[in-house]
Design a protein around this motif. Structure first.
Motif, short mmCIF file in Angstrom:
data_model
loop_
_atom_site.label_atom_id
_atom_site.label_comp_id
_atom_site.label_asym_id
_atom_site.label_seq_id
_atom_site.Cartn_x
_atom_site.Cartn_y
_atom_site.Cartn_z
N ALA A 57 0.84 -1.20 0.00
CA ALA A 57 0.00 0.00 0.00
C ALA A 57 0.87 1.24 0.00
N PRO A 58 0.34 2.38 -0.52
CA PRO A 58 1.07 3.64 -0.46
C PRO A 58 1.35 4.04 0.99
N VAL A 59 2.40 4.84 1.18
CA VAL A 59 2.73 5.31 2.52
C VAL A 59 1.52 6.05 3.12
N GLY A 60 1.20 5.75 4.38
CA GLY A 60 0.08 6.40 5.05
C GLY A 60 -1.25 5.71 4.84
N VAL A 61 -1.28 4.64 4.02
CA VAL A 61 -2.52 3.92 3.77
C VAL A 61 -2.37 2.51 4.31
N ALA A 62 -3.40 2.03 5.02
CA ALA A 62 -3.34 0.69 5.57
C ALA A 62 -3.16 -0.32 4.44
N GLU A 63 -2.26 -1.28 4.67
CA GLU A 63 -1.98 -2.28 3.63
C GLU A 63 -3.15 -3.23 3.48
N SER A 64 -3.62 -3.39 2.25
CA SER A 64 -4.74 -4.27 1.99
C SER A 64 -4.29 -5.72 1.97
N GLN A 65 -5.16 -6.61 2.44
CA GLN A 65 -4.89 -8.03 2.37
C GLN A 65 -5.36 -8.61 1.04
N ILE A 66 -6.02 -7.78 0.23
CA ILE A 66 -6.44 -8.20 -1.11
C ILE A 66 -5.50 -7.54 -2.11
N PRO A 67 -4.59 -8.29 -2.71
CA PRO A 67 -3.60 -7.67 -3.60
C PRO A 67 -4.21 -7.22 -4.92
N ASP A 68 -3.59 -6.21 -5.53
CA ASP A 68 -3.94 -5.85 -6.90
C ASP A 68 -3.48 -6.97 -7.83
N TRP A 69 -4.08 -7.01 -9.03
CA TRP A 69 -3.79 -8.03 -10.02
C TRP A 69 -4.02 -9.43 -9.45
N LEU A 70 -5.16 -9.52 -8.74
CA LEU A 70 -5.59 -10.80 -8.19
C LEU A 70 -6.60 -11.44 -9.14
N PHE A 71 -6.34 -12.68 -9.51
CA PHE A 71 -7.24 -13.45 -10.36
C PHE A 71 -7.84 -14.58 -9.53
N ILE A 72 -9.16 -14.56 -9.42
CA ILE A 72 -9.88 -15.51 -8.57
C ILE A 72 -10.46 -16.63 -9.43
N PHE A 73 -10.06 -17.86 -9.15
CA PHE A 73 -10.66 -19.02 -9.80
C PHE A 73 -11.81 -19.50 -8.92
N GLU A 74 -13.02 -19.37 -9.43
CA GLU A 74 -14.23 -19.74 -8.69
C GLU A 74 -14.62 -21.17 -9.06
N MET A 75 -14.44 -22.11 -8.11
CA MET A 75 -14.83 -23.48 -8.37
C MET A 75 -16.34 -23.67 -8.24
N ALA A 76 -16.97 -22.89 -7.34
CA ALA A 76 -18.41 -23.01 -7.08
C ALA A 76 -18.76 -24.47 -6.83
N ASN A 77 -19.68 -25.03 -7.64
CA ASN A 77 -20.09 -26.42 -7.46
C ASN A 77 -19.50 -27.34 -8.53
N ASN A 78 -18.50 -26.83 -9.24
CA ASN A 78 -17.91 -27.62 -10.33
C ASN A 78 -17.10 -28.82 -9.84
N HIS A 79 -16.90 -28.94 -8.54
CA HIS A 79 -16.30 -30.17 -8.00
C HIS A 79 -17.29 -31.32 -8.07
N MET A 80 -18.58 -31.01 -8.29
CA MET A 80 -19.65 -32.00 -8.45
C MET A 80 -19.80 -32.90 -7.23
N GLY A 81 -19.39 -32.40 -6.07
CA GLY A 81 -19.50 -33.19 -4.85
C GLY A 81 -18.41 -34.23 -4.70
N ASP A 82 -17.45 -34.23 -5.60
CA ASP A 82 -16.36 -35.21 -5.61
C ASP A 82 -15.07 -34.49 -5.21
N VAL A 83 -14.55 -34.80 -4.03
CA VAL A 83 -13.36 -34.12 -3.52
C VAL A 83 -12.16 -34.35 -4.42
N GLU A 84 -11.98 -35.58 -4.89
CA GLU A 84 -10.83 -35.87 -5.75
C GLU A 84 -10.88 -35.04 -7.04
N HIS A 85 -12.09 -34.89 -7.59
CA HIS A 85 -12.21 -34.07 -8.79
C HIS A 85 -11.93 -32.60 -8.45
N GLY A 86 -12.39 -32.15 -7.29
CA GLY A 86 -12.11 -30.78 -6.87
C GLY A 86 -10.62 -30.53 -6.73
#
Length: 513
Positions: free
Chosen positions: A7-36
């Motif tokens: 973070a810039p000086v004087g600003v609290a450092e965020s725990q969410i970084p810039d240029w973050l790409f989130i892979f959303e699995m949602a329910n695509n594991h199909m209830g199968d842990v090994e597949h997840g």
């Protein structure tokens, strides 16, 4: 592989970084842990080829017993009841997936759809909590989320302006670390419905809030992420999965190959887009091309070593030489003195001239003049020039000089003269102009034809034509000068050296701001 943004000086450092790409699995594991775990592993293999980005893997938690009404928990004829029930995971299975997310170096993220799931996410030790669009103004759930210490990613598909304002205010008042994600809640979203201009709208409406893009378009579409980056988004979310002989992905979930192409498009867009928060630096090629067209400074006449170079002494032309002083260096705030004798048409170079910067001195004078005017409570019209008269040079301005504000100069003239503490205005006279000095503030001593007279606030001194006059102030003064028309050629100084010094005045227009 993962590093948090600083973070810039004087600003609290965020725990969410810039240029973050989130892979959303949602329910695509199909209830199968090994597949997840397979999904996590294969997307980790994709992510490692993009070290300039940060990556998160996201799951979803639902407590079926509380999320679905008791009378409907067996109604598998209802799409979402069937889907959520069939893919529901036990605590042990969730822990296995979370362990794989951390093992492969991802930032962990999870979406709760009910209050109990918020507690489970906190207890399981996730890094980031996600608010889905369907819960954007679910105030009971938001209140529960607001009690956690986790940073938050918030999708806002379908939210109206009132809802947006209220949720942003809710999170700000609780000093939450959050990113607001533009999102369209159609699965998949066609290009004509993506509304990427909303990224810019959200950035303008909520200054200081980071804006991201949660995507549901066809995973083969690469243009949207590129456009989102040009709009300023730096956090991105995409549904992902791995197809098998028995598992077919939906129309908005990307397989590893599609995700790789998506990230490559983002990489190229980021490179093309360049800096977002600061002015970009010129490239070597850019500097070379522009430098070839920069006009160099050449002297018009023979110049002796030690002479100050004025506008009348030089001309500007191409081509330039190595070390050439150019028109970009030449300004009223930068003075040049010859250090060697120069012949007419010779270039002014770093090696044959001395550069003196006066910008800081001028800035200091302006600040002191404004301060004195404020103390005197004297209003000044906007957009009037400030004339700094430095009769023997800026370095001697504090001893010999004044500043003048011309309010009106027609057949009659009104000017405000500011005399800073300790300043003396050298003796002068006029052949045409007659003037009167009305002292508005401070102390003033006026000298008329060699006779000094102290003048009090409110008093008026009239100076007739050809009367030699000068003045000084111990503590500073503001004078209203009222006269016939002012013309610079009608000013004559007792010291002839002043009249010969053509650079004795500096004019500023934009000085009041």
């Amino acid at each position: 592989m993962l590093h948090e943004a600083k973070a810039p000086v004087g600003v609290a450092e965020s725990q969410i970084p810039d240029w973050l790409f989130i892979f959303e699995m949602a329910n695509n594991h199909m209830g199968d842990v090994e597949h997840g775990i397979r999904i996590i592993r294969e997307f980790a293999d994709v992510a490692k080829d993009f070290p300039e980005f940060k990556f998160s893997f996201k799951l979803q938690y639902r407590d079926i017993k509380t999320f679905v009404h008791p009378d409907y928990q067996d109604r598998f004829d209802l799409k979402f009841v069937k889907r959520f029930s069939e893919t529901n995971l036990s605590q042990e299975q969730r822990s296995a997936l979370l362990g794989a997310i951390k093992q492969y170096g991802f930032i962990s993220m999870c979406t709760p759809f009910d209050e109990k799931s918020v507690d489970d996410i906190v207890a399981d030790g996730y890094d980031i909590l996600k608010i889905p669009s369907c819960a954007f103004t679910d105030w009971p759930l938001l209140e529960k989320i607001g009690q956690t210490n986790l940073p938050i990613v918030v999708s806002c598909a379908g939210a109206n302006l009132e809802g947006l304002d209220n949720v942003v205010a809710f999170l700000k008042h609780r000093k939450k670390d959050f990113v607001l994600m533009h999102c369209v809640g159609e699965y998949p979203t066609t290009n004509e419905k993506l509304q990427l201009g909303q990224i810019e709208f959200l950035k303008q409406r909520y200054p200081g809030v980071r804006i991201g893009f949660s995507t549901h378009e066809d995973p083969n579409e690469l243009l949207p992420v590129s456009l989102a980056i040009t709009k300023g988004a730096q956090v991105f979310e995409k549904h992902v999965g791995v197809p098998t002989d028995t598992i077919k992905l939906n129309g908005y979930s990307a397989n590893p190959q599609q995700a790789r192409a998506w990230l490559e498009a983002a990489r190229q867009a980021r490179i093309i887009n360049g800096a977002l928060t600061e002015r970009s630096r010129a490239t070597d090629g850019e500097r070379a091309t522009l430098g070839d067209l920069a006009r160099g400074v050449f002297v018009k006449r023979d110049v002796k070593a030690g002479e100050k170079l004025t506008n009348e002494d030089v001309f500007f032309a191409i081509p330039t030489q190595k070390g050439h002083i150019t028109a970009h260096d030449w300004s009223k705030y930068t003075h040049f003195y010859a250090t060697t004798d120069l012949k007419a048409k010779e270039p002014v170079l770093q090696d044959n001239s001395r550069r003196v910067e006066v910008r800081e001195k001028v800035y200091s004078i302006v600040q002191r003049v404004k301060s004195l005017l404020n103390r005197a409570a004297i209003p000044v019209p906007g957009e009037v020039d400030l004339e700094i008269s430095h009769h023997y040079g800026l370095d001697k301005f504090d001893e010999h000089g004044i500043t003048v504000i011309t309010v009106v100069n027609r057949a009659y003239c009104k000017r405000l003269i500011v005399v800073l503490p300790g300043q003396t205005h050298p003796e002068q006279w006029h052949k045409v102009k007659e003037e009167s000095f009305h002292v508005l503030y401070g102390d003033l001593t006026v000298t008329l034809n060699g006779q000094a007279e102290e003048v009090q606030v409110g008093e008026v001194v009239t100076v007739e034509r050809e009367v030699r006059h000068g003045f000084t102030s111990k503590g500073g003064a503001v004078i209203e000068e009222i006269s016939s028309n002012y013309a610079k050629e009608d000013t004559f100084y007792t010291d002839p050296a002043i009249g010969k010094y053509e650079g004795r005045k500096t004019f500023l227009t934009h000085w009041l701001g």
